[in-house]
Design a protein around this motif. Structure first.
Motif, PDB file in Angstrom:
ATOM      1  N   ALA A 274       0.247  -6.189  -7.602  1.00 33.64           N
ATOM      2  CA  ALA A 274       1.226  -7.282  -7.592  1.00 33.64           C
ATOM      3  C   ALA A 274       1.035  -8.254  -8.757  1.00 33.64           C
ATOM      4  CB  ALA A 274       1.154  -8.033  -6.263  1.00 33.64           C
TER       5      ALA A 274
ATOM      6  N   HIS B 163      -0.771  -5.349  -2.566  1.00 37.11           N
ATOM      7  CA  HIS B 163      -0.314  -6.736  -2.488  1.00 37.11           C
ATOM      8  C   HIS B 163      -1.117  -7.721  -3.332  1.00 37.11           C
ATOM      9  CE1 HIS B 163       1.292  -4.908   1.287  1.00 37.11           C
ATOM     10  NE2 HIS B 163       2.390  -5.361   0.700  1.00 37.11           N
ATOM     11  N   SER B 164      -2.194  -7.244  -3.902  1.00 33.53           N
ATOM     12  CA  SER B 164      -2.989  -8.126  -4.767  1.00 33.53           C
ATOM     13  C   SER B 164      -3.084  -7.547  -6.172  1.00 33.53           C
ATOM     14  CB  SER B 164      -4.387  -8.356  -4.187  1.00 33.53           C
ATOM     15  OG  SER B 164      -4.313  -9.053  -2.965  1.00 33.53           O
TER      16      SER B 164
END
Length: 156
Positions: free
Chosen positions: A131, A127-128
């Motif tokens: 992403a 998610h980081s």
């Protein structure tokens, strides 16, 4: 930054400060075999020369609930100035990333990351890091046991 020559008194002061930055000037001078005023002046000179760049408290990651640590090899999708700048900016904004180095070899970067656990690390990856849209691939190595960790630089 130009190389500043250090004599043995400078090295003794720096060794002691690397071990304990909170030491009093009097105790520092005594440990370095000097009187207080010359020791204080030397420390100030080393700060002004940029050899001493700060004073910090070292924290225990495990005691803070950060029980997972990993090294991640990161390869970018492209090597344009914009992509590199975006990645560098991303890393600067991530408190889980303790170190980041641009490296030679099959990856572009090597980052050291801490997390609460494996799931927290996966969350960071998915998610980081991934992403961002600028990471082509990663290879993660979990730290099983830390054999040596130091912030002390060798002073010869």
């Amino acid at each position: 930054m130009p190389h500043i020559p250090l004599d043995e008194s400078d090295r003794r002061l720096l060794r002691q400060l690397q071990r304990d930055a909170r030491i009093s000037t009097q105790d520092l001078a005594e440990a370095a075999g000097m009187s207080t005023s010359p020791a204080w002046r030397r420390v100030k000179r080393l700060e002004e020369a940029g050899i001493i760049t700060g004073h910090v408290a070292l924290l225990d990651a495990r005691a803070l609930g950060l029980r997972a640590s990993a090294y991640i090899h990161v390869s970018l999708t492209e090597h344009t100035a914009d992509t590199v700048a975006r990645f560098d900016s991303f890393v600067q904004g991530q408190d889980r990333v303790l170190e980041c180095a641009r490296v030679t070899g099959s990856a572009d970067y090597l980052i050291r990351v801490v997390a609460r656990d494996a799931e927290d690390l996966e969350d960071f990856l998915m998610h980081s890091l991934l992403a961002t849209g600028i990471v082509r691939s990663t290879a993660t190595s979990f730290v099983l046991r830390q054999i040596k960790a130091t912030t002390e630089l060798p002073l010869g």
